[in-house]
Scaffold this motif. Structure first.
Motif, PDB file in Angstrom:
ATOM      1  N   VAL A 128       1.077  38.585  16.392  1.00  0.00           N
ATOM      2  CA  VAL A 128       2.269  37.732  16.352  1.00  0.00           C
ATOM      3  C   VAL A 128       2.783  37.653  14.920  1.00  0.00           C
ATOM      4  N   GLU A 129       4.077  37.897  14.752  1.00  0.00           N
ATOM      5  CA  GLU A 129       4.742  37.738  13.458  1.00  0.00           C
ATOM      6  C   GLU A 129       5.758  36.599  13.574  1.00  0.00           C
ATOM      7  N   VAL A 130       5.605  35.566  12.751  1.00  0.00           N
ATOM      8  CA  VAL A 130       6.529  34.432  12.739  1.00  0.00           C
ATOM      9  C   VAL A 130       7.490  34.597  11.570  1.00  0.00           C
ATOM     10  N   ILE A 131       8.787  34.547  11.866  1.00  0.00           N
ATOM     11  CA  ILE A 131       9.824  34.711  10.849  1.00  0.00           C
ATOM     12  C   ILE A 131      10.392  33.333  10.508  1.00  0.00           C
ATOM     13  N   THR A 132      10.204  32.892   9.278  1.00  0.00           N
ATOM     14  CA  THR A 132      10.597  31.543   8.872  1.00  0.00           C
ATOM     15  C   THR A 132      11.895  31.526   8.065  1.00  0.00           C
ATOM     16  N   THR A 133      12.670  32.582   8.152  1.00  0.00           N
ATOM     17  CA  THR A 133      13.876  32.743   7.338  1.00  0.00           C
ATOM     18  C   THR A 133      14.850  31.580   7.468  1.00  0.00           C
ATOM     19  N   ALA A 134      15.017  31.038   8.660  1.00  0.00           N
ATOM     20  CA  ALA A 134      16.013  29.990   8.882  1.00  0.00           C
ATOM     21  C   ALA A 134      15.625  28.661   8.263  1.00  0.00           C
ATOM     22  N   SER A 135      14.350  28.466   7.984  1.00  0.00           N
ATOM     23  CA  SER A 135      13.847  27.159   7.570  1.00  0.00           C
ATOM     24  C   SER A 135      13.990  26.912   6.071  1.00  0.00           C
ATOM     25  N   GLN A 136      14.204  25.645   5.722  1.00  0.00           N
ATOM     26  CA  GLN A 136      14.208  25.220   4.322  1.00  0.00           C
ATOM     27  C   GLN A 136      12.801  24.861   3.856  1.00  0.00           C
ATOM     28  N   ILE A 137      11.868  24.773   4.788  1.00  0.00           N
ATOM     29  CA  ILE A 137      10.482  24.400   4.463  1.00  0.00           C
ATOM     30  C   ILE A 137       9.535  25.423   5.093  1.00  0.00           C
TER      31      ILE A 137
END
Length: 301
Positions: free
Chosen positions: A56-65
């Protein structure tokens, strides 16, 4: 039309991850929902190629944190017995072209986009090799793309990215741009019931009645298989707005800043296990026959 071999899972936000906080737009005000072991994250793993052994790869690009969100997702998936969890901390278009990241999404079984700001997703990934690989794998492989909140809103070809709830039916207040393009012919809005966003979806559909409006409540999602069959998952509600039989609207006549009128939009409400066929425009409702330990058990209508 080519039928995708992959699966798309879009989630309205505030997905219960069995922890103290939820990865949502307002992470400091978590929404506790009693849904986890049989909930959305569990379903993502069930639908993936190798289940608990999936990469599983989680992409956190949208988050400010992103650091906090990353910790929560790792903890939540570990709780489900999934140990191959990696974070793609992509913050720029240059990051998106990192050869290591491209190789990792070629090998992943699941890619999940976190919540935050969907405009960051379209601006950073639009036109990149990264997005091209995701689309190719979604079409050709047993591959799961999931997105919550902003990650869901950006999943379609057309994306709502701006518009306050109370002024949504004033011409010019709802803004639409290109999304990531995993699915055509739908608009997706999120945190839908809790934030009163029905006006945004009505406006979007009235402006293009051939596109189905999908409003995802919190801890509510859709599992989309074969590119067109949608199954409701999670504990929340999903609102569909169908404009194909709209009789009239003044949206093209009134000035910017004027209220909009719309006649004869059709609205459906979906809950867990209900299905909707995007090709046939048909809703199959399943009735609750019993509830066991907080889990809904349904049968065909």
């Amino acid at each position: 039309m080519t039928v995708p071999k992959g699966k798309l899972i879009i989630i309205g936000g505030a997905v219960d991850m069995g922890s103290n906080i939820s990865a949502q737009e307002n992470i400091l005000q978590p929404n506790y929902i009693k849904f986890f072991e049989q909930g959305i994250l569990k379903r993502i793993i069930t639908e993936s190629a190798h289940h608990e052994a999936s990469k599983v790869e989680v992409i956190t690009t949208a988050s400010q944190i992103p650091e906090l969100v990353s910790t929560e997702y790792i903890s939540a998936f570990n709780h489900l017995g999934v140990n191959h969890i990696n974070i793609l901390d992509i913050r720029t278009r240059e990051d998106a072209s990192n050869p290591e990241y491209l190789q990792r999404i070629r090998k992943a079984d699941v890619v999940m986009f976190s919540g935050g700001d969907q405009l960051r997703l379209s601006a950073i990934f639009g036109g990149t090799e990264f997005l091209q690989i995701l689309k190719q794998r979604y079409q050709k492989d047993n591959f799961v793309i999931a997105g919550t909140s902003a990650g869901a809103a950006a999943a379609a070809t057309h994306m709502i990215y701006r518009g306050s709830s109370n002024e949504a039916l004033i011409k010019g207040h709802v803004q639409i741009t290109a999304g990531l393009g995993f699915i055509d012919s739908v608009f997706v809005d999120t945190h839908f019931v809790q934030r009163g966003r029905i006006g945004r979806l009505l406006y979007a559909v009235a402006s293009n009645p051939g596109i189905l409006g999908i409003g995802l409540g919190e801890d509510a999602g859709l599992l989309i298989t074969e590119g067109s069959m949608m199954e409701a998952i999670g504990s929340g509600l999903i609102i569909l707005v169908d404009g194909r039989n709209m009789v009239e609207t003044n949206i093209y006549d009134v000035e910017i800043g004027a209220p909009v009128s719309i006649e004869n939009l059709k609205v459906h409400v979906m809950s867990i296990y209900d299905k909707y066929d995007l090709l046939q425009h048909k809703l199959l409702i399943k009735k609750v026959v019993k509830v066991e330990n907080g889990v809904f058990i349904k049968a065909d209508k």
